[in-house]
Motif scaffolding. Structure first.
Motif, PDB file in Angstrom:
ATOM      1  N   LYS A  54     111.835 -55.848 -31.637  1.00 44.90           N
ATOM      2  CA  LYS A  54     111.582 -54.920 -32.744  1.00 44.90           C
ATOM      3  C   LYS A  54     111.806 -53.495 -32.241  1.00 44.90           C
ATOM      4  O   LYS A  54     111.410 -53.146 -31.124  1.00 44.90           O
ATOM      5  CB  LYS A  54     110.140 -55.079 -33.233  1.00 44.90           C
ATOM      6  N   VAL A  55     112.446 -52.694 -33.086  1.00 46.09           N
ATOM      7  CA  VAL A  55     112.611 -51.277 -32.776  1.00 46.09           C
ATOM      8  C   VAL A  55     112.130 -50.460 -33.969  1.00 46.09           C
ATOM      9  O   VAL A  55     112.187 -50.899 -35.110  1.00 46.09           O
ATOM     10  CB  VAL A  55     114.077 -50.919 -32.424  1.00 46.09           C
ATOM     11  N   ARG A  56     111.638 -49.284 -33.659  1.00 47.48           N
ATOM     12  CA  ARG A  56     111.162 -48.354 -34.685  1.00 47.48           C
ATOM     13  C   ARG A  56     112.094 -47.150 -34.618  1.00 47.48           C
ATOM     14  O   ARG A  56     112.252 -46.538 -33.555  1.00 47.48           O
ATOM     15  CB  ARG A  56     109.720 -47.978 -34.371  1.00 47.48           C
ATOM     16  N   VAL A  57     112.698 -46.830 -35.756  1.00 47.35           N
ATOM     17  CA  VAL A  57     113.765 -45.830 -35.785  1.00 47.35           C
ATOM     18  C   VAL A  57     113.430 -44.733 -36.795  1.00 47.35           C
ATOM     19  O   VAL A  57     112.974 -45.014 -37.900  1.00 47.35           O
ATOM     20  CB  VAL A  57     115.115 -46.509 -36.159  1.00 47.35           C
ATOM     21  N   LYS A  58     113.677 -43.490 -36.398  1.00 47.91           N
ATOM     22  CA  LYS A  58     113.476 -42.341 -37.286  1.00 47.91           C
ATOM     23  C   LYS A  58     114.841 -41.734 -37.589  1.00 47.91           C
ATOM     24  O   LYS A  58     115.717 -41.661 -36.719  1.00 47.91           O
ATOM     25  CB  LYS A  58     112.597 -41.288 -36.619  1.00 47.91           C
ATOM     26  N   PHE A  59     115.019 -41.290 -38.839  1.00 48.55           N
ATOM     27  CA  PHE A  59     116.257 -40.615 -39.220  1.00 48.55           C
ATOM     28  C   PHE A  59     115.993 -39.652 -40.358  1.00 48.55           C
ATOM     29  O   PHE A  59     115.018 -39.778 -41.088  1.00 48.55           O
ATOM     30  CB  PHE A  59     117.355 -41.626 -39.594  1.00 48.55           C
ATOM     31  N   PHE A  60     116.888 -38.682 -40.498  1.00 57.03           N
ATOM     32  CA  PHE A  60     116.785 -37.672 -41.541  1.00 57.03           C
ATOM     33  C   PHE A  60     117.824 -37.962 -42.609  1.00 57.03           C
ATOM     34  O   PHE A  60     118.992 -38.211 -42.317  1.00 57.03           O
ATOM     35  CB  PHE A  60     117.039 -36.281 -40.951  1.00 57.03           C
ATOM     36  N   VAL A  61     117.390 -37.913 -43.858  1.00 54.13           N
ATOM     37  CA  VAL A  61     118.314 -38.132 -44.969  1.00 54.13           C
ATOM     38  C   VAL A  61     118.014 -37.103 -46.058  1.00 54.13           C
ATOM     39  O   VAL A  61     116.867 -36.702 -46.247  1.00 54.13           O
ATOM     40  CB  VAL A  61     118.207 -39.596 -45.494  1.00 54.13           C
ATOM     41  N   ASN A  62     119.079 -36.648 -46.711  1.00 51.82           N
ATOM     42  CA  ASN A  62     118.910 -35.727 -47.829  1.00 51.82           C
ATOM     43  C   ASN A  62     119.784 -36.209 -48.977  1.00 51.82           C
ATOM     44  O   ASN A  62     120.301 -37.337 -48.947  1.00 51.82           O
ATOM     45  CB  ASN A  62     119.220 -34.285 -47.411  1.00 51.82           C
ATOM     46  N   SER A  63     119.974 -35.367 -49.969  1.00 49.12           N
ATOM     47  CA  SER A  63     120.713 -35.800 -51.154  1.00 49.12           C
ATOM     48  C   SER A  63     122.183 -36.086 -50.866  1.00 49.12           C
ATOM     49  O   SER A  63     122.851 -36.732 -51.662  1.00 49.12           O
ATOM     50  CB  SER A  63     120.590 -34.745 -52.262  1.00 49.12           C
ATOM     51  N   LYS A  64     122.688 -35.656 -49.725  1.00 47.83           N
ATOM     52  CA  LYS A  64     124.089 -35.909 -49.362  1.00 47.83           C
ATOM     53  C   LYS A  64     124.250 -37.148 -48.488  1.00 47.83           C
ATOM     54  O   LYS A  64     125.360 -37.601 -48.255  1.00 47.83           O
ATOM     55  CB  LYS A  64     124.665 -34.705 -48.630  1.00 47.83           C
ATOM     56  N   ILE A 114     114.282 -35.537 -46.087  1.00 51.88           N
ATOM     57  CA  ILE A 114     113.076 -36.104 -45.475  1.00 51.88           C
ATOM     58  C   ILE A 114     113.431 -36.916 -44.239  1.00 51.88           C
ATOM     59  O   ILE A 114     114.547 -37.403 -44.088  1.00 51.88           O
ATOM     60  CB  ILE A 114     112.300 -37.020 -46.452  1.00 51.88           C
ATOM     61  N   ASN A 115     112.446 -37.040 -43.365  1.00 50.19           N
ATOM     62  CA  ASN A 115     112.539 -37.944 -42.232  1.00 50.19           C
ATOM     63  C   ASN A 115     111.921 -39.265 -42.659  1.00 50.19           C
ATOM     64  O   ASN A 115     110.878 -39.284 -43.318  1.00 50.19           O
ATOM     65  CB  ASN A 115     111.778 -37.396 -41.022  1.00 50.19           C
ATOM     66  N   ILE A 116     112.553 -40.336 -42.280  1.00 51.25           N
ATOM     67  CA  ILE A 116     112.058 -41.672 -42.613  1.00 51.25           C
ATOM     68  C   ILE A 116     111.965 -42.487 -41.329  1.00 51.25           C
ATOM     69  O   ILE A 116     112.828 -42.367 -40.447  1.00 51.25           O
ATOM     70  CB  ILE A 116     112.984 -42.367 -43.628  1.00 51.25           C
ATOM     71  N   ILE A 117     110.931 -43.299 -41.227  1.00 48.46           N
ATOM     72  CA  ILE A 117     110.780 -44.222 -40.106  1.00 48.46           C
ATOM     73  C   ILE A 117     110.835 -45.635 -40.663  1.00 48.46           C
ATOM     74  O   ILE A 117     110.107 -45.962 -41.604  1.00 48.46           O
ATOM     75  CB  ILE A 117     109.441 -44.011 -39.373  1.00 48.46           C
ATOM     76  N   LEU A 118     111.694 -46.457 -40.086  1.00 50.68           N
ATOM     77  CA  LEU A 118     111.773 -47.873 -40.449  1.00 50.68           C
ATOM     78  C   LEU A 118     111.628 -48.726 -39.208  1.00 50.68           C
ATOM     79  O   LEU A 118     112.030 -48.324 -38.113  1.00 50.68           O
ATOM     80  CB  LEU A 118     113.115 -48.189 -41.117  1.00 50.68           C
ATOM     81  N   ASN A 119     111.063 -49.902 -39.403  1.00 50.79           N
ATOM     82  CA  ASN A 119     110.956 -50.902 -38.350  1.00 50.79           C
ATOM     83  C   ASN A 119     112.045 -51.943 -38.564  1.00 50.79           C
ATOM     84  O   ASN A 119     112.253 -52.399 -39.686  1.00 50.79           O
ATOM     85  CB  ASN A 119     109.589 -51.592 -38.403  1.00 50.79           C
ATOM     86  N   PHE A 120     112.708 -52.319 -37.484  1.00 46.58           N
ATOM     87  CA  PHE A 120     113.763 -53.336 -37.530  1.00 46.58           C
ATOM     88  C   PHE A 120     113.364 -54.463 -36.589  1.00 46.58           C
ATOM     89  O   PHE A 120     113.242 -54.248 -35.389  1.00 46.58           O
ATOM     90  CB  PHE A 120     115.099 -52.746 -37.077  1.00 46.58           C
ATOM     91  N   THR A 121     113.153 -55.639 -37.153  1.00 46.10           N
ATOM     92  CA  THR A 121     112.787 -56.817 -36.360  1.00 46.10           C
ATOM     93  C   THR A 121     113.816 -57.899 -36.637  1.00 46.10           C
ATOM     94  O   THR A 121     113.964 -58.331 -37.789  1.00 46.10           O
ATOM     95  CB  THR A 121     111.382 -57.326 -36.737  1.00 46.10           C
ATOM     96  N   PRO A 122     114.557 -58.328 -35.600  1.00 43.91           N
ATOM     97  CA  PRO A 122     115.627 -59.295 -35.829  1.00 43.91           C
ATOM     98  C   PRO A 122     115.218 -60.533 -36.621  1.00 43.91           C
ATOM     99  O   PRO A 122     115.975 -61.003 -37.451  1.00 43.91           O
ATOM    100  CB  PRO A 122     116.082 -59.661 -34.416  1.00 43.91           C
ATOM    101  N   SER A 123     114.010 -61.024 -36.413  1.00 50.93           N
ATOM    102  CA  SER A 123     113.588 -62.248 -37.103  1.00 50.93           C
ATOM    103  C   SER A 123     112.976 -61.973 -38.480  1.00 50.93           C
ATOM    104  O   SER A 123     112.877 -62.885 -39.305  1.00 50.93           O
ATOM    105  CB  SER A 123     112.599 -63.026 -36.247  1.00 50.93           C
ATOM    106  N   LEU A 124     112.587 -60.739 -38.766  1.00 48.32           N
ATOM    107  CA  LEU A 124     111.885 -60.416 -40.007  1.00 48.32           C
ATOM    108  C   LEU A 124     112.632 -59.448 -40.915  1.00 48.32           C
ATOM    109  O   LEU A 124     112.342 -59.389 -42.109  1.00 48.32           O
ATOM    110  CB  LEU A 124     110.504 -59.825 -39.698  1.00 48.32           C
ATOM    111  N   GLY A 125     113.548 -58.667 -40.379  1.00 49.95           N
ATOM    112  CA  GLY A 125     114.300 -57.730 -41.192  1.00 49.95           C
ATOM    113  C   GLY A 125     113.803 -56.310 -41.062  1.00 49.95           C
ATOM    114  O   GLY A 125     113.305 -55.908 -40.026  1.00 49.95           O
ATOM    115  N   VAL A 126     113.903 -55.561 -42.161  1.00 51.10           N
ATOM    116  CA  VAL A 126     113.615 -54.122 -42.171  1.00 51.10           C
ATOM    117  C   VAL A 126     112.347 -53.873 -42.977  1.00 51.10           C
ATOM    118  O   VAL A 126     112.130 -54.502 -44.015  1.00 51.10           O
ATOM    119  CB  VAL A 126     114.793 -53.354 -42.827  1.00 51.10           C
TER     120      VAL A 126
END
Length: 129
Positions: A54-64, A114-126
């Motif tokens: 499992k990895v926890r990832v942060k990224f920035f997204v805006n209207s573009k 905004i900054n968003i944090i998602l968890n990615f687990t190969p066996s469980l998804g996002v």
């Protein structure tokens, strides 16, 4: 693919407290569902106990769309080679799902993005918490 060929930037100074979370679950749901549709774990499918990667990832997204340089690994802090592979799969999904997308983040609601944090687990998804 460019996203899979580059080594990830690991940001050990990030704090979850710094992250501006989306105030409405619908925005997070839209982003999560889009990213989930591109999350390919085939490269990790042969591993025993894939949930360990499992990895926890942060990224920035805006209207573009997503800012590619903002995609960073938050956890684990000391990733193994397999965690790096898992992170690359997550990063690739984020880029494919959110590059040049204008309909996920409302400019009126999040004028700066905004900054968003998602968890990615190969066996469980996002998912997010």
């Amino acid at each position: 693919d460019e996203a899979l060929d580059q080594m990830p930037e690991i940001d050990n100074n990030s704090s979850v407290k710094e992250v501006i979370k989306a105030s409405d679950n619908y925005t997070l749901y839209k982003v999560e569902e889009s990213v989930k549709s591109f999350y390919n774990t085939a490269i990790l499918s042969g591993l025993s106990e894939p949930e360990k990667y499992k990895v926890r990832v942060k990224f920035f997204v805006n209207s573009k769309g997503v800012r590619k340089s903002s995609i960073v690994l938050l956890e684990p802090r000391n990733p193994s080679d397999r965690h790096i592979i898992s992170f690359k799969a997550a990063k690739n999904a984020i880029i494919k799902a959110l590059t040049n997308k204008t309909n996920y983040i409302a400019r009126e609601k999040y004028p700066s993005g905004i900054n968003i944090i998602l968890n990615f687990t190969p066996s469980l998804g996002v998912g997010y918490d």
